[in-house]
Design a protein around this motif. Structure first.
Motif, PDB file in Angstrom:
ATOM      1  N   LEU A  63       0.848   2.384  15.267  1.00  0.00           N
ATOM      2  CA  LEU A  63       0.862   2.851  13.173  1.00  0.00           C
ATOM      3  C   LEU A  63       2.235   2.309  13.100  1.00  0.00           C
ATOM      4  O   LEU A  63       1.643   1.101  12.358  1.00  0.00           O
ATOM      5  N   LEU A  64       2.821   2.930  13.500  1.00  0.00           N
ATOM      6  CA  LEU A  64       4.043   2.431  12.691  1.00  0.00           C
ATOM      7  C   LEU A  64       4.927   0.996  13.393  1.00  0.00           C
ATOM      8  O   LEU A  64       4.985   1.242  14.489  1.00  0.00           O
ATOM      9  N   THR A  65       5.549   0.391  12.213  1.00  0.00           N
ATOM     10  CA  THR A  65       6.366  -0.833  12.732  1.00  0.00           C
ATOM     11  C   THR A  65       8.193   0.045  12.420  1.00  0.00           C
ATOM     12  O   THR A  65       9.224  -0.657  12.759  1.00  0.00           O
ATOM     13  N   GLY A  66       8.343   0.609  11.293  1.00  0.00           N
ATOM     14  CA  GLY A  66       9.040   1.400  11.023  1.00  0.00           C
ATOM     15  C   GLY A  66       9.275   2.662  11.036  1.00  0.00           C
ATOM     16  O   GLY A  66       8.232   3.720  10.639  1.00  0.00           O
ATOM     17  N   VAL A  67      10.462   3.819  10.565  1.00  0.00           N
ATOM     18  CA  VAL A  67      10.547   5.033   9.873  1.00  0.00           C
ATOM     19  C   VAL A  67      11.852   4.746   9.007  1.00  0.00           C
ATOM     20  O   VAL A  67      12.726   4.333   9.969  1.00  0.00           O
ATOM     21  N   VAL A  68      12.032   6.056   8.611  1.00  0.00           N
ATOM     22  CA  VAL A  68      12.795   6.496   7.393  1.00  0.00           C
ATOM     23  C   VAL A  68      13.355   7.649   7.747  1.00  0.00           C
ATOM     24  O   VAL A  68      11.834   8.535   7.627  1.00  0.00           O
ATOM     25  N   THR A  69      14.059   8.160   8.196  1.00  0.00           N
ATOM     26  CA  THR A  69      13.508   9.466   8.894  1.00  0.00           C
ATOM     27  C   THR A  69      15.487  10.560   8.459  1.00  0.00           C
ATOM     28  O   THR A  69      16.454  10.139   8.105  1.00  0.00           O
TER      29      THR A  69
ATOM     30  N   GLY B  18       3.656   8.376   3.951  1.00  0.00           N
ATOM     31  CA  GLY B  18       4.190   9.601   4.471  1.00  0.00           C
ATOM     32  C   GLY B  18       3.846  10.286   6.246  1.00  0.00           C
ATOM     33  O   GLY B  18       2.599  10.266   6.481  1.00  0.00           O
ATOM     34  N   ILE B  19       4.734  11.209   6.834  1.00  0.00           N
ATOM     35  CA  ILE B  19       4.957  12.031   8.017  1.00  0.00           C
ATOM     36  C   ILE B  19       5.293  13.709   7.586  1.00  0.00           C
ATOM     37  O   ILE B  19       6.415  13.559   7.572  1.00  0.00           O
ATOM     38  N   ALA B  20       3.801  14.272   7.839  1.00  0.00           N
ATOM     39  CA  ALA B  20       4.236  15.570   8.346  1.00  0.00           C
ATOM     40  C   ALA B  20       3.183  16.180   9.081  1.00  0.00           C
ATOM     41  O   ALA B  20       2.965  16.130   9.542  1.00  0.00           O
ATOM     42  N   ALA B  21       4.114  17.259   9.754  1.00  0.00           N
ATOM     43  CA  ALA B  21       3.277  18.331  10.131  1.00  0.00           C
ATOM     44  C   ALA B  21       1.949  18.702   9.639  1.00  0.00           C
ATOM     45  O   ALA B  21       1.992  18.782   8.388  1.00  0.00           O
TER      46      ALA B  21
ATOM     47  N   LEU C 148       3.947  -1.222   8.397  1.00  0.00           N
ATOM     48  CA  LEU C 148       3.619   0.475   7.954  1.00  0.00           C
ATOM     49  C   LEU C 148       4.771   0.959   8.932  1.00  0.00           C
ATOM     50  O   LEU C 148       5.357   0.738  10.242  1.00  0.00           O
ATOM     51  N   ILE C 149       5.407   1.191   7.478  1.00  0.00           N
ATOM     52  CA  ILE C 149       6.431   2.442   6.902  1.00  0.00           C
ATOM     53  C   ILE C 149       6.435   4.238   6.833  1.00  0.00           C
ATOM     54  O   ILE C 149       5.685   3.802   6.502  1.00  0.00           O
ATOM     55  N   GLY C 150       6.515   4.951   8.145  1.00  0.00           N
ATOM     56  CA  GLY C 150       6.560   6.267   7.953  1.00  0.00           C
ATOM     57  C   GLY C 150       8.184   6.764   7.489  1.00  0.00           C
ATOM     58  O   GLY C 150       8.859   6.450   8.032  1.00  0.00           O
ATOM     59  N   VAL C 151       7.601   7.695   6.514  1.00  0.00           N
ATOM     60  CA  VAL C 151       8.564   7.782   5.797  1.00  0.00           C
ATOM     61  C   VAL C 151       8.904   9.989   6.137  1.00  0.00           C
ATOM     62  O   VAL C 151       7.547  10.422   5.295  1.00  0.00           O
ATOM     63  N   THR C 152      10.093  10.475   6.493  1.00  0.00           N
ATOM     64  CA  THR C 152       8.923  11.773   6.719  1.00  0.00           C
ATOM     65  C   THR C 152       9.370  12.812   5.812  1.00  0.00           C
ATOM     66  O   THR C 152      10.284  12.147   4.320  1.00  0.00           O
ATOM     67  N   ALA C 153       9.859  14.182   5.726  1.00  0.00           N
ATOM     68  CA  ALA C 153       9.906  14.694   4.536  1.00  0.00           C
ATOM     69  C   ALA C 153      10.837  15.321   4.595  1.00  0.00           C
ATOM     70  O   ALA C 153      11.792  15.928   3.682  1.00  0.00           O
ATOM     71  N   GLY C 154      11.606  15.387   5.643  1.00  0.00           N
ATOM     72  CA  GLY C 154      13.002  16.417   6.047  1.00  0.00           C
ATOM     73  C   GLY C 154      12.731  17.178   6.598  1.00  0.00           C
ATOM     74  O   GLY C 154      11.727  18.033   6.120  1.00  0.00           O
TER      75      GLY C 154
ATOM     76  N   GLY D  61       1.013  -1.326  -0.074  1.00  0.00           N
ATOM     77  CA  GLY D  61      -0.101   0.044   0.224  1.00  0.00           C
ATOM     78  C   GLY D  61       0.833   1.410   0.322  1.00  0.00           C
ATOM     79  O   GLY D  61       2.024   1.031   0.846  1.00  0.00           O
ATOM     80  N   LEU D  62       0.687   1.829  -0.652  1.00  0.00           N
ATOM     81  CA  LEU D  62       1.385   3.570  -0.519  1.00  0.00           C
ATOM     82  C   LEU D  62       0.071   4.288  -0.357  1.00  0.00           C
ATOM     83  O   LEU D  62      -1.080   4.682  -1.767  1.00  0.00           O
ATOM     84  N   ASP D  63       0.555   5.342   0.073  1.00  0.00           N
ATOM     85  CA  ASP D  63      -0.100   7.043   0.122  1.00  0.00           C
ATOM     86  C   ASP D  63       0.656   7.677  -1.009  1.00  0.00           C
ATOM     87  O   ASP D  63       0.895   7.361  -1.928  1.00  0.00           O
ATOM     88  N   GLY D  64       0.004   9.109  -0.359  1.00  0.00           N
ATOM     89  CA  GLY D  64      -0.321   9.794  -1.906  1.00  0.00           C
ATOM     90  C   GLY D  64       1.180  11.259  -1.923  1.00  0.00           C
ATOM     91  O   GLY D  64       0.851  11.591  -2.331  1.00  0.00           O
ATOM     92  N   SER D  65       1.567  10.865  -1.012  1.00  0.00           N
ATOM     93  CA  SER D  65       2.278  11.466  -0.415  1.00  0.00           C
ATOM     94  C   SER D  65       4.240  11.901  -1.492  1.00  0.00           C
ATOM     95  O   SER D  65       4.001  11.183  -2.525  1.00  0.00           O
ATOM     96  N   HIS D  66       4.934  12.845  -0.565  1.00  0.00           N
ATOM     97  CA  HIS D  66       5.935  13.176  -1.642  1.00  0.00           C
ATOM     98  C   HIS D  66       7.162  12.004  -1.464  1.00  0.00           C
ATOM     99  O   HIS D  66       7.441  11.637  -2.374  1.00  0.00           O
ATOM    100  N   ALA D  67       7.131  11.716  -0.077  1.00  0.00           N
ATOM    101  CA  ALA D  67       8.077  10.295   0.011  1.00  0.00           C
ATOM    102  C   ALA D  67       7.631   9.297  -0.400  1.00  0.00           C
ATOM    103  O   ALA D  67       8.717   8.949  -1.465  1.00  0.00           O
ATOM    104  N   VAL D  68       6.216   8.815  -1.044  1.00  0.00           N
ATOM    105  CA  VAL D  68       5.996   8.059  -2.012  1.00  0.00           C
ATOM    106  C   VAL D  68       6.681   8.201  -3.215  1.00  0.00           C
ATOM    107  O   VAL D  68       6.900   7.342  -3.887  1.00  0.00           O
ATOM    108  N   ASP D  69       6.544   9.042  -3.600  1.00  0.00           N
ATOM    109  CA  ASP D  69       6.939   9.598  -5.252  1.00  0.00           C
ATOM    110  C   ASP D  69       8.239   9.809  -5.192  1.00  0.00           C
ATOM    111  O   ASP D  69       8.677   8.797  -6.450  1.00  0.00           O
ATOM    112  N   ALA D  70       8.577   9.649  -3.916  1.00  0.00           N
ATOM    113  CA  ALA D  70      10.825   9.638  -4.451  1.00  0.00           C
ATOM    114  C   ALA D  70      10.317   7.955  -4.002  1.00  0.00           C
ATOM    115  O   ALA D  70      12.081   7.621  -4.773  1.00  0.00           O
ATOM    116  N   LEU D  71       9.857   7.839  -3.240  1.00  0.00           N
ATOM    117  CA  LEU D  71      10.239   6.085  -3.262  1.00  0.00           C
ATOM    118  C   LEU D  71       9.875   5.341  -4.955  1.00  0.00           C
ATOM    119  O   LEU D  71      10.890   4.576  -4.578  1.00  0.00           O
TER     120      LEU D  71
END
Length: 378
Positions: free
Chosen positions: A311-317, A224-227, A290-296, A131-141
């Protein structure tokens, strides 16, 4: 004071030429040391010495052009602290001197997406539903992923732009599915609709329903994870000012897959849920990985909220965010998301630039710091 080690000596001019020839064959022609030794009638040990000398005397210059690297100690500390299965930390903007260089947030996001692609490639198995959401992080992935086992890929949130056929989220799903030869299940619908009735009608459309029915089958997902009020927040951009104010008063802090969290990680229920085309919180909790990716950039408060949500089992930051999550001065700052983005709130400002501090086991056992959180199954 110890004297600096002297560079390997080149006793004669002919050795300089020999070193250059050996280096050319090894680095450019990809020939083995044994092959090179046989050609020149020397031992493979001398080949090794010549290669070392070639680097020491600038006959060979090695440039690493990627301004980022994986910080393994930080990732391990993050994993242990928050009870995660995967913790990937990218040290962004590293130059030849090893010091951090300025990098724009867009480029930082691309490197984080690249790291997420690597993680997904490692953990995905044949038969998975990704599963992929519509975040910028997923686009980069999706731009970075090159190989996947055979698995279907499902879009988890509706389109944020106006082009329902060629939106980046749809392209990301198709591109990722192609990497493994699986089927793509996009959502050609807006993320947020004007009212609940319109959203219900769109959910009932056959093509949309086919994708929505696969939400419960997703085994691994990246979001993606974002403020919640960040420039890249789809929820914030789609709200009226009155709706934004309502969420502010409720303590909105972070956004994950179209859902707004407060600083404690609690999902803030709103009437917006009835107007969105997106995976539900219950369905996210049912995803095994469920992997959460930050935007930097400066968003430690949002990342902490996502980690607290269970919710998360992993994070990329990025490394700066990871350090802010791990090292703080005031235990009361755990309940103050803004303090996490304040450099003055950190325990020791020098610790931000001292990755060796993470190797101190006593620091991880400090009760004044947050304890590991386990993923909720409720």
């Amino acid at each position: 004071m110890a004297e600096p080690a002297e560079a390997a000596a080149l006793p004669a001019p002919i050795d300089t030429l020999l070193a250059a020839a050996v280096a050319r064959r090894f680095y450019l022609e990809q020939r083995s040391k044994v092959e090179i030794a046989k050609e020149f009638g020397i031992s493979r040990f001398k080949v090794a010495r010549l290669l070392d000398a070639a680097v020491a005397h600038d006959i060979v210059r090695i440039d690493i052009t990627v301004p980022a690297e994986i910080d393994v100690p930080l990732g391990r500390a993050l994993t242990e602290r928050f009870g995660l299965r995967h913790g990937i930390v990218v040290n962004l903007g590293r130059g030849e001197s090893g010091t951090a260089a300025s990098a724009d947030q867009w480029q930082s996001g691309r490197w984080l997406g690249t790291a997420a692609a690597r993680l997904v490639s490692e953990i995905a198995e044949e038969g998975d539903v990704l599963g992929l959401d519509g975040s910028h992080a997923v686009d980069a992935l999706s731009e970075a992923v090159t190989r996947l086992p055979l698995c279907d890929v499902v879009q988890l949130t509706g389109v944020h732009g106006r082009d329902l056929a060629h939106d980046a989220a749809i392209t990301a799903v198709r591109r990722t599915a192609a990497a493994g030869g699986g089927r793509a299940f996009p959502l050609h619908t807006p993320f947020l609709l004007p009212d609940a009735a319109t959203a219900a009608v769109l959910r009932s459309q056959p093509a949309t329903a086919e994708t929505l029915d696969r939400f419960g089958l997703v085994t691994k997902a990246v979001v993606g994870i974002a403020a919640w009020d960040a420039p890249h927040s789809a929820v914030y951009d789609a709200l009226s000012e009155r709706e934004r104010e309502t969420l502010r008063e409720a303590g909105a802090c972070a956004e994950v897959a179209g859902h707004v969290l407060d600083a404690t990680g609690r999902v803030i229920p709103t009437e917006l849920n009835a107007r969105t085309i997106a995976v539900s919180v219950a369905e996210l909790r049912g995803v095994a990985e469920l992997i959460g990716v930050t935007a930097g950039g400066r968003g430690a408060g949002a990342v902490r909220a996502a980690l607290r949500s269970g919710l998360l089992t992993g994070v990329v930051t990025d490394a700066t965010t990871a350090r802010r999550l791990l090292w703080r001065d005031d235990p009361d700052a755990l309940d103050d998301p803004d303090a996490l983005d304040d450099p003055d709130a950190l325990d020791d400002p020098d610790a931000l630039d001292d990755p060796d501090a993470l190797d101190d086991p006593d620091a991880l056992d400090d009760p004044a710091r947050t304890a590991p959180s386990s993923r909720s199954t409720e």
